[in-house]
Design a protein around this motif. Structure first.
Motif, PDB file in Angstrom:
ATOM      1  N   THR A  17       0.830  -1.202   0.000  1.00  0.00           N
ATOM      2  CA  THR A  17       0.000   0.000   0.000  1.00  0.00           C
ATOM      3  C   THR A  17       0.868   1.257   0.000  1.00  0.00           C
ATOM      4  O   THR A  17       2.054   1.209   0.330  1.00  0.00           O
ATOM      5  CB  THR A  17      -0.900   0.057   1.245  1.00  0.00           C
ATOM      6  N   PRO A  18       0.273   2.395  -0.347  1.00  0.00           N
ATOM      7  CA  PRO A  18       0.950   3.660  -0.046  1.00  0.00           C
ATOM      8  C   PRO A  18       1.053   3.826   1.469  1.00  0.00           C
ATOM      9  O   PRO A  18       0.491   3.026   2.236  1.00  0.00           O
ATOM     10  CB  PRO A  18       0.008   4.712  -0.641  1.00  0.00           C
ATOM     11  N   THR A 170       8.183  -1.465 -11.636  1.00  0.00           N
ATOM     12  CA  THR A 170       7.449  -1.180 -12.865  1.00  0.00           C
ATOM     13  C   THR A 170       6.707  -2.433 -13.312  1.00  0.00           C
ATOM     14  O   THR A 170       6.994  -3.544 -12.859  1.00  0.00           O
ATOM     15  CB  THR A 170       8.391  -0.749 -14.009  1.00  0.00           C
ATOM     16  N   ASP A 189       4.096   1.157  -5.542  1.00  0.00           N
ATOM     17  CA  ASP A 189       3.953   2.542  -5.987  1.00  0.00           C
ATOM     18  C   ASP A 189       3.452   2.667  -7.426  1.00  0.00           C
ATOM     19  O   ASP A 189       2.600   3.499  -7.720  1.00  0.00           O
ATOM     20  CB  ASP A 189       5.287   3.286  -5.852  1.00  0.00           C
ATOM     21  N   PHE A 190       3.978   1.861  -8.341  1.00  0.00           N
ATOM     22  CA  PHE A 190       3.595   2.021  -9.741  1.00  0.00           C
ATOM     23  C   PHE A 190       2.139   1.644  -9.974  1.00  0.00           C
ATOM     24  O   PHE A 190       1.510   2.113 -10.919  1.00  0.00           O
ATOM     25  CB  PHE A 190       4.534   1.240 -10.669  1.00  0.00           C
ATOM     26  N   TRP A 192      -0.344   2.264  -7.641  1.00  0.00           N
ATOM     27  CA  TRP A 192      -1.169   3.341  -7.084  1.00  0.00           C
ATOM     28  C   TRP A 192      -1.037   4.641  -7.863  1.00  0.00           C
ATOM     29  O   TRP A 192      -1.965   5.466  -7.842  1.00  0.00           O
ATOM     30  CB  TRP A 192      -0.808   3.553  -5.618  1.00  0.00           C
ATOM     31  N   SER A 193       0.081   4.837  -8.549  1.00  0.00           N
ATOM     32  CA  SER A 193       0.295   6.092  -9.285  1.00  0.00           C
ATOM     33  C   SER A 193      -0.054   5.992 -10.764  1.00  0.00           C
ATOM     34  O   SER A 193       0.094   6.965 -11.501  1.00  0.00           O
ATOM     35  CB  SER A 193       1.758   6.526  -9.144  1.00  0.00           C
ATOM     36  N   ALA A 194      -0.510   4.838 -11.214  1.00  0.00           N
ATOM     37  CA  ALA A 194      -0.771   4.631 -12.640  1.00  0.00           C
ATOM     38  C   ALA A 194      -1.862   5.566 -13.151  1.00  0.00           C
ATOM     39  O   ALA A 194      -2.877   5.780 -12.482  1.00  0.00           O
ATOM     40  CB  ALA A 194      -1.171   3.180 -12.888  1.00  0.00           C
ATOM     41  N   ALA A 195      -1.647   6.098 -14.343  1.00  0.00           N
ATOM     42  CA  ALA A 195      -2.611   7.023 -14.934  1.00  0.00           C
ATOM     43  C   ALA A 195      -3.967   6.376 -15.144  1.00  0.00           C
ATOM     44  O   ALA A 195      -5.014   7.036 -15.044  1.00  0.00           O
ATOM     45  CB  ALA A 195      -2.063   7.554 -16.258  1.00  0.00           C
ATOM     46  N   PRO A 198      -5.406   2.392 -10.118  1.00  0.00           N
ATOM     47  CA  PRO A 198      -4.773   1.214  -9.516  1.00  0.00           C
ATOM     48  C   PRO A 198      -5.427  -0.107  -9.890  1.00  0.00           C
ATOM     49  O   PRO A 198      -4.746  -1.119 -10.008  1.00  0.00           O
ATOM     50  CB  PRO A 198      -4.866   1.486  -8.015  1.00  0.00           C
TER      51      PRO A 198
END
Length: 225
Positions: A17-18, A170, A189-190, A192-195, A198
């Motif tokens: 998780t974040p 990644t 992280d990748f 939760w931050s995906a355009a 998630p």
């Protein structure tokens, strides 16, 4: 006669998780993400606070994770695992792992990362680590090359029984580490931050793992007896 070699198990997802400060907001997002793939475990990162607040955060999220059949692990906080109802803990390094073992075993999961050498990895396995993590950043944010991580995962896969986890930064790394022999892929992280969001990112990660696994040869060739 030929020996039948069992197929390699499909590597499973381990979702990090974040850093969680507001569990109520995260609780609105998490179920839809977990519904997208077979997640074996969730690693909960908690923003520093007092023990009572931390336990409350864990208890808010625990049912959403455990009711899906996933294990809930805390990033550190060995002293809170039992009180918060977590299934185990991830520990940063061999010394922290050794210190925490009497508290965690035999009832809780104890995973370990920060294993800079093969010797440390083997020692962790011998001491009873439930998994070893390869490829995570150090305190300076530095990490080995993808090739070096794949090499370490392949070495472990050939020689040792405890599961290995590949830290994927990644989507491409998730596939590479699944192909190298990781038993679990830690994605964080990748995702939760995906355009694309998630849920879609986790679905794509699961697909990449399955594709790499399908392309991997059997663990050993059939031998003649």
């Amino acid at each position: 006669m030929s020996k039948t070699i069992p197929p390699r198990p499909l590597p499973r997802l381990y979702l990090a998780t974040p850093v969680i400060d507001d569990p109520q907001s995260f609780a609105k997002v998490l179920p839809s993400v977990l519904a997208e793939a077979d997640v074996a475990a969730v690693l909960l990162h908690l923003k520093p606070s007092d023990p009572r607040t931390l336990i409350s955060r864990v208890k808010t999220l625990a049912p959403l994770i455990q009711d899906k059949g996933a294990a809930l692990l805390l990033d550190g906080h060995v002293d809170l695992v039992a009180r918060a109802g977590a299934d185990g803990v991830h520990l940063p390094g061999l010394s922290a792992f050794e210190e925490a073992l009497p508290t965690l075993k035999p009832d809780r999961i104890a995973g370990v990362g920060g294993l800079a050498t093969r010797h440390d990895s083997m020692t962790a396995g011998e001491l009873g680590a439930d998994y070893v993590l390869f490829g995570e950043p150090n305190e300076k944010g530095e990490r080995p090359s993808i090739a070096a991580i794949c090499e370490r995962l392949g070495w472990w896969d050939e020689l040792f029984e405890p599961p290995s986890v590949g830290f994927a930064a990644t989507l491409e790394e998730a596939g590479a580490f699944a192909g190298a022999g990781a038993d679990f892929i830690l994605a964080g992280d990748f995702v939760w931050s995906a355009a694309e969001g998630p849920a879609a990112a986790l679905r794509a990660t699961d697909a990449a793992i399955r594709k790499a696994h399908a392309a991997r040869p059997a663990k050993a060739d059939a031998s003649q007896g």
